[in-house]
Design a protein around this motif. Structure first.
Motif, PDB file in Angstrom:
ATOM      1  N   VAL A 118       0.938  -1.694   0.201  1.00  0.00           N
ATOM      2  CA  VAL A 118      -0.546   0.284  -0.228  1.00  0.00           C
ATOM      3  C   VAL A 118       0.839   1.666  -0.318  1.00  0.00           C
ATOM      4  CG1 VAL A 118      -2.515   0.945   1.228  1.00  0.00           C
ATOM      5  CG2 VAL A 118      -1.769  -1.577   1.328  1.00  0.00           C
ATOM      6  N   VAL A 150      -9.883   5.262   0.200  1.00  0.00           N
ATOM      7  CA  VAL A 150      -9.038   3.764   0.010  1.00  0.00           C
ATOM      8  C   VAL A 150      -9.103   3.995  -2.190  1.00  0.00           C
ATOM      9  CG1 VAL A 150     -10.381   2.242   0.147  1.00  0.00           C
ATOM     10  CG2 VAL A 150      -7.710   1.742  -0.113  1.00  0.00           C
ATOM     11  N   ARG A 179     -12.720   1.229   6.136  1.00  0.00           N
ATOM     12  CA  ARG A 179     -11.620   1.735   4.735  1.00  0.00           C
ATOM     13  C   ARG A 179     -13.051   2.193   3.683  1.00  0.00           C
ATOM     14  NH1 ARG A 179      -6.826   4.627   5.836  1.00  0.00           N
ATOM     15  NH2 ARG A 179      -5.531   3.627   6.783  1.00  0.00           N
ATOM     16  N   ILE A 181     -13.619   2.765  -0.750  1.00  0.00           N
ATOM     17  CA  ILE A 181     -13.708   1.986  -1.449  1.00  0.00           C
ATOM     18  C   ILE A 181     -13.914   3.421  -2.345  1.00  0.00           C
ATOM     19  CG2 ILE A 181     -13.472   1.317  -3.797  1.00  0.00           C
ATOM     20  CD1 ILE A 181     -13.375  -1.286  -2.225  1.00  0.00           C
ATOM     21  N   LEU A 205      -3.070  -0.884  -3.423  1.00  0.00           N
ATOM     22  CA  LEU A 205      -4.084   1.103  -2.995  1.00  0.00           C
ATOM     23  C   LEU A 205      -3.329   1.615  -3.173  1.00  0.00           C
ATOM     24  CD1 LEU A 205      -5.727  -1.675  -0.250  1.00  0.00           C
ATOM     25  CD2 LEU A 205      -6.606  -1.884  -2.194  1.00  0.00           C
ATOM     26  N   TRP A 206      -3.863   2.758  -2.032  1.00  0.00           N
ATOM     27  CA  TRP A 206      -3.870   4.053  -2.698  1.00  0.00           C
ATOM     28  C   TRP A 206      -4.499   4.295  -1.410  1.00  0.00           C
ATOM     29  CZ3 TRP A 206      -3.600   1.822  -7.371  1.00  0.00           C
ATOM     30  CH2 TRP A 206      -2.690   2.127  -8.357  1.00  0.00           C
ATOM     31  N   VAL A 207      -3.865   5.120  -0.563  1.00  0.00           N
ATOM     32  CA  VAL A 207      -4.718   5.872   1.059  1.00  0.00           C
ATOM     33  C   VAL A 207      -3.952   6.806   1.143  1.00  0.00           C
ATOM     34  CG1 VAL A 207      -5.318   3.975   2.081  1.00  0.00           C
ATOM     35  CG2 VAL A 207      -3.186   4.819   2.550  1.00  0.00           C
TER      36      VAL A 207
END
Length: 803
Positions: A118, A150, A179, A181, A205-207
């Protein structure tokens, strides 16, 4: 059309009449075209193809280097968030910037917990990169404040959700936190782009950045948090100008202390940052494949010209019967083009197979290589090259057979090689030999270097040790006390596994990344080396498990957290041989200190060539969320992998265990780069040697075939067979020796770019060059032996029939 069909059918019969030379020519060109297409496709994907961002030439990486390394390329140092904040607020030479950091949280929910890749990133990254989502939208700061969002990668969306377009609004659990989406990025989107070795897995994933870096009590990102930075320069502003402005801002805002060596900004175009460390090596591989192509073309030209000379009588007879020159030229062009086009198509098929093999062999050693595919432009170029070569060879063959005048040829006699044809054949052979020597020399020095690398004394006993890495989630192991309790419980659980002799837990180990810092002696200007030292916090059994000797002084003592051990590198190289015991050391900008209480043997950390110093402290003094469990076993370590993983899981069933592998396997992974270039260049060199040997065989065989009458006369006059054999072998040796010596001279300069890949071996290593020349001469003798024996056995009767 009917004449073309007739020409093709005649070409088929000509090829079948000489199947060996036809097959050699086809295989030679096929291999050369295949490897060139495959390697050029990889180079095209990594170096030439622009990054999939808006205005990619303006996107840059921003990081920190020391004064000693600021002009030698990016060092990989991250930047304190407070410094980045000052840069972003005051810099005029950048139109946008965003910070990001890597993370590996635990994916919860249905099924077994799993650790995934991530990236925490600021929302400013989305407009900066200019890439729109495939599904949904990007998040903004309002989303971050309301409900942690996310973004999914295309691969994660496909594998987990079956490309469900209604995925937006659903939730998933990371490190125990739900989280929401908000979107899915396109399939070709890759971010971040980092050099080899920093991040080996595809991002899933990007958070938001604030959820993966240290924060203050108010929830804001701490100024001391270390981050990576991507930016976009203003139009027509050079990266060097941006670096000057950022240094000026750092000085004005007091972002760094004067004693901090890593305080200089370095701004690098993102594509250069990603491939800069391997660009030269990739271009070197491309040059090597071009050399293979030159050798193959020279060999094929020699074979076609030799065949054309053998057929000169046939074509002169056809001319005497009324065939037009143009008709004969077209026939030769058809044969040459048919041969090269078949080889070109087969070479492209070979390249389609070869690119995945290169991708698998390189693995994580070449950045973004998993995206490499056969490019249509590369195919067009290689097909064009084969057609042009076919035309040139057809015209050259036509010139060779139609140059003689019909009335001056005795059709009852065989047509031998004239002097100019022999000189051309000899020249082509020497070109092949010289090119082969260059590749053999490069492959040879790489092989010698690789052998030295794998034979390097690592300073520890890796055989019989199993290693497992765990990363403790922040929501359940937020304090050092909790991390220490987990380490103690895991150590006890693994020790109870049958067959485990000893166990240690540490924050790092050889072949595992550890933290590092520049060291100094408080109250003095003494800095221990220009490179940072490795910092390892370990349990007392660490040195017993790895077999690292205690040279003098005491060992680690949990009751004395400030007592540290140094290795002999610190003692000998950085303290001038003085006794380090009792010396005060400071690291991490003097915020932490220790007193040396013992000296241990020096070890190599993440690569056999790494000789940076090590500082060891009790686990109680430097425990972290990333821990390595080391177990020495009685039998093969791989046999205990499942049992050790189960023992760790028994302490925390919700904690996924990272890769469990024998230390010997990790050591093999650490030399992937050297192994990749050694294998690839070695395959090219072996191919070149075989092609050159085939060229020598074809040339000598053609000479023997066209000199049957001469050989028979020699035998009739009493020449012994050994003398005839020696005559043929001498010619082969002379050609090989002249071409080999020429290649050695060229190799002195050609191998210089390999210097960055070599370890304790010179690019122009005399021993390697001597061995290469010896191998080549031996191969040339073998290649000429069969034609030589045939020449030695020619009888006078055969000579009369040939005459």
């Amino acid at each position: 059309m009917s004449q073309l069909v007739q020409d093709l059918d005649y070409a088929r019969r000509v090829f079948l009449r000489r199947p060996t030379s036809t097959l050699v020519a086809l295989l030679t060109l096929t291999v050369a075209i295949g490897v060139n297409t495959a390697v050029y496709s990889v180079v095209q994907s990594l170096i030439i193809t622009p990054l999939p961002f808006h205005a990619p030439d303006e996107v840059v990486d921003i990081g920190l280097v020391s004064e000693a390394t600021r002009y030698r390329g990016r060092s990989g140092q991250t930047t304190p968030y407070g410094v980045y904040r000052a840069w972003r607020a005051n810099a005029k030479s950048v139109t946008g910037a965003a910070a990001f950091e890597l993370s590996r949280p635990v994916l919860g929910g249905d099924g077994a917990p799993e650790r995934i890749s991530v990236v925490g990133v600021e929302s400013e990254a989305w407009p900066l990169l200019g890439v729109s989502p495939e599904v949904g939208r990007h998040w903004d700061e309002a989303d971050v404040a309301a409900d942690p969002p996310v973004m999914l990668s295309f691969g994660f969306w496909s594998s987990r959700y079956g490309r469900d377009s209604d995925v937006v609004g659903k939730t998933l659990v990371l490190d125990g936190r739900s989280r929401r989406i908000v979107g899915v990025m396109p399939e070709e989107f890759r971010f971040p782009l980092l050099p080899p070795g920093i991040m080996n897995d595809d991002v899933e994933l990007w958070v938001p950045l604030a959820t993966v870096v240290p924060a203050t009590e108010g929830g804001a990102i701490s100024d001391q948090a270390r981050v990576w930075i991507v930016g976009r320069t203003a139009p027509s502003v050079a990266p060097s100008q941006v670096a000057v402005e950022l240094d000026r801002i750092s000085t004005a805002t007091g972002g760094f202390e004067a004693a901090d060596p890593w305080r200089f900004a370095q701004v690098t175009p993102l594509q250069d940052f990603v491939v800069g460390s391997v660009r030269g090596h990739l271009l070197l591989l491309l040059a090597a494949t071009f050399v293979v192509l030159v050798i193959a073309c020279a060999n094929t030209a020699n074979l076609l010209l030799a065949r054309a000379t053998e057929r000169r009588t046939e074509f002169l007879l056809r001319r005497s019967l009324g065939a037009m020159r143009g008709r004969l030229v077209r026939q030769l062009l058809t044969e040459s083009l048919a041969l090269t086009v078949i080889a070109g198509i087969a070479g492209i098929v070979l390249a389609v197979v070869g690119v995945p093999l290169l991708v698998g062999l390189a693995d994580s050693e070449l950045p973004q290589i998993r995206t490499a595919t056969i490019d249509g432009r590369v195919l067009a170029v290689m097909l064009g090259v084969t057609v042009v070569f076919g035309v040139l060879m057809g015209l050259a063959s036509a010139a060779a057979v139609l140059r003689a005048r019909t009335q001056r040829v005795d059709l009852s006699r065989s047509v031998g090689l004239d002097r100019s044809r022999r000189r051309l054949a000899d020249g082509l052979v020497m070109v092949q030999v010289a090119m082969a020597v260059i590749l053999l020399a490069g492959s040879g020095v790489l092989l010698r270097s690789f052998v030295k690398v794998v034979r390097t004394d690592l300073g520890f006993e890796y055989r019989g040790v199993l290693a497992a890495e765990v990363v403790l989630p922040k929501d359940r192991y937020a304090t050092p006390d909790g991390q220490l309790a987990f380490a103690a419980a895991v150590e006890a659980a693994v020790r109870d596994v049958g067959g485990v002799v000893n166990v240690a837990v540490a924050t790092g180990s050889p072949m595992h990344r550890s933290s590092f810092s520049v060291l100094n002696v408080p109250g003095t200007s003494t800095r221990l080396g220009s490179e940072p030292a490795w910092l390892v916090a370990a349990s007392r059994e660490y040195f017993d498990v790895l077999g690292i000797p205690l040279l003098r002084g005491g060992s680690l003592d949990p009751a004395t957290p400030a007592g540290v051990l140094v290795d002999s590198e610190v003692s000998s190289d950085f303290l001038g041989g003085a006794d380090p015991i009792g010396t005060d050391l400071a690291w991490q900008r003097d915020r932490r200190r220790g007193v040396v209480r013992g000296v241990v043997g020096s070890v190599r950390q993440d690569r056999p060539q790494d000789r940076r110093p090590h500082i060891y402290m009790p686990l109680e003094a430097g425990v972290s969320s990333r821990l390595v469990v080391l177990a020495r076993t009685q039998g093969r370590p791989s046999d205990y992998s499942a049992a050790v993983a189960e023992a760790i899981a028994s302490v925390d069933a919700l904690l996924p265990v990272e890769r469990v592998a024998p230390m010997e396997t990790l050591l093999g992974d650490s030399v992937k780069r050297e192994r990749f270039y050694t294998i690839v260049l070695g395959v090219f060199a072996l191919t070149a040697l075989l092609i050159a040997s085939a060229g020598i065989f074809a040339t000598v065989n053609a000479i023997v075939t066209n000199s049957v009458r001469e050989m028979g006369i020699r035998s009739a006059l009493g020449a012994p067979r050994a003398r005839v054999l020696a005559l043929v072998l001498r010619r082969s040796l002379v050609l090989s020796l002249v071409g080999g010596l020429t290649g050695i001279v060229m190799a002195v300069g050609a191998t210089r770019p390999l210097e960055g890949l070599l370890y304790q071996v010179s690019p122009a290593d005399p021993l390697t060059f001597a061995l290469v020349l010896g191998v080549l001469l031996f191969a040339s003798l073998l290649a000429a032996l069969i034609p030589g024996l045939r020449a030695a056995n020619v009888s006078p009767a055969s000579a009369l029939r040939a005459g």
